[in-house]
Design an enzyme around this catalytic site. Sequence first.
Site, mmCIF file in Angstrom:
data_model
loop_
_atom_site.group_PDB
_atom_site.id
_atom_site.type_symbol
_atom_site.label_atom_id
_atom_site.label_comp_id
_atom_site.label_asym_id
_atom_site.label_seq_id
_atom_site.Cartn_x
_atom_site.Cartn_y
_atom_site.Cartn_z
ATOM 1 N N ARG A 21 -9.879 -14.412 -4.461
ATOM 2 C CA ARG A 21 -9.310 -15.750 -4.498
ATOM 3 C C ARG A 21 -8.505 -15.895 -5.782
ATOM 4 N NH1 ARG A 21 -11.039 -15.212 -0.198
ATOM 5 N NH2 ARG A 21 -12.104 -16.682 1.201
ATOM 6 N N GLU B 188 -1.557 -21.732 -0.915
ATOM 7 C CA GLU B 188 -1.282 -20.954 0.292
ATOM 8 C C GLU B 188 -1.108 -21.879 1.495
ATOM 9 O OE1 GLU B 188 -4.225 -17.955 0.965
ATOM 10 O OE2 GLU B 188 -3.994 -17.050 -1.012
ATOM 11 N N THR C 8 -7.902 -9.413 -4.494
ATOM 12 C CA THR C 8 -7.868 -9.684 -3.053
ATOM 13 C C THR C 8 -8.945 -10.695 -2.679
ATOM 14 O OG1 THR C 8 -9.301 -7.777 -2.630
ATOM 15 C CG2 THR C 8 -6.916 -7.420 -2.459
ATOM 16 N N HIS D 118 -2.046 -12.713 1.731
ATOM 17 C CA HIS D 118 -3.443 -12.930 2.106
ATOM 18 C C HIS D 118 -3.769 -12.293 3.463
ATOM 19 C CE1 HIS D 118 -7.072 -15.775 1.338
ATOM 20 N NE2 HIS D 118 -7.454 -14.578 1.739
#
Length: 326
Positions: free
Chosen positions: A236, A265, A234, A285
């Site tokens: 990068r 992203e 969680t 994310h």
Amino acid sequence: MKVSILDDYFDTIRGLDCFAKLKGHDVTIWNDHVQDVGPLAERLKDTDALVLIRERTQIRAPLLERLPKLKLISQRSVYPHIDIDTCTRLGIVVSSSQHADTPSYAAAELTWALMLAAMRQIPQQVASLKDGRWQMGVGHTLRDKTLGIYGYGRIGSVVAGYGKAFGMRVLVWAREAALAQARADGYQIAGSKAELFGECDVLSLHMRLVAATRGIVRAEDLAQMKPTALLVNTSRAVLIAPGALVEALKAGRPGMAAVDVFESEPLRDVNDPLLNLPNVVATPHIGYVSRDEYQIQFTDIFDQIVAYAAGAPINVVNPDVLAHRR
């Protein structure tokens, strides 16, 4: 000042209590995502202060050089998406609170939710039930398993506490200063990075993305994990070497992954290999995406704008700019 806020997908920010801090400023909020330099430069051509929501938009030289009125970029956390050198050259102040002493409970809770979801096959079981097939398999409990924490900071330390509460053995690997804190907190320290990857039933990554941590998890590290193990990320995506996680999951070590972050992203490619592996639980994310966390984050971000407007910039990450700021 004319303030522009990018990437507020759900028009959340204007409903936060801290939004009142921008009273008296001319604020424009954009609810979609644009990365192409031309359209983005057109949007921001009259902007004095630019507010970023984490790393959703890349702010590089080709864009910055087309924004002659931009004086301040205000955000929170790390800034690998901002060309700091160009900002300094152009006289643009970058303010970013690093909140090193403030745990992100939202990110820690999402980490734990993903861990439970993957180990108990919750998304697969829900899909099976909705498809009329009742149970689809047998999951695993967390109690008495070994939880590895790679990176013991403001989030990793909270997740370690959750592991202890769930009856897990917690094993930590991190920088020496962080290891000293983990020892003081009563946690076991791995003998080596290899031991951490080899022994853990669940391994959770909790490191800032800096030059030294980019690609710090290599294919050979993943290959040491148990075929029953779960990797949780969680933090990068690029903490892991490019493509290494997909190949490792296909090879069966680790046996599962739960991820909230991706190499590119926002990820909108439904054919992305990570999204199509049956042993992966993925979220877009959302670790920090909660109203409570937004209130904390944007209080800092808006305070930075207020301070700049008052002539006393705070949390400046490029202090050399102060001698010739716009």
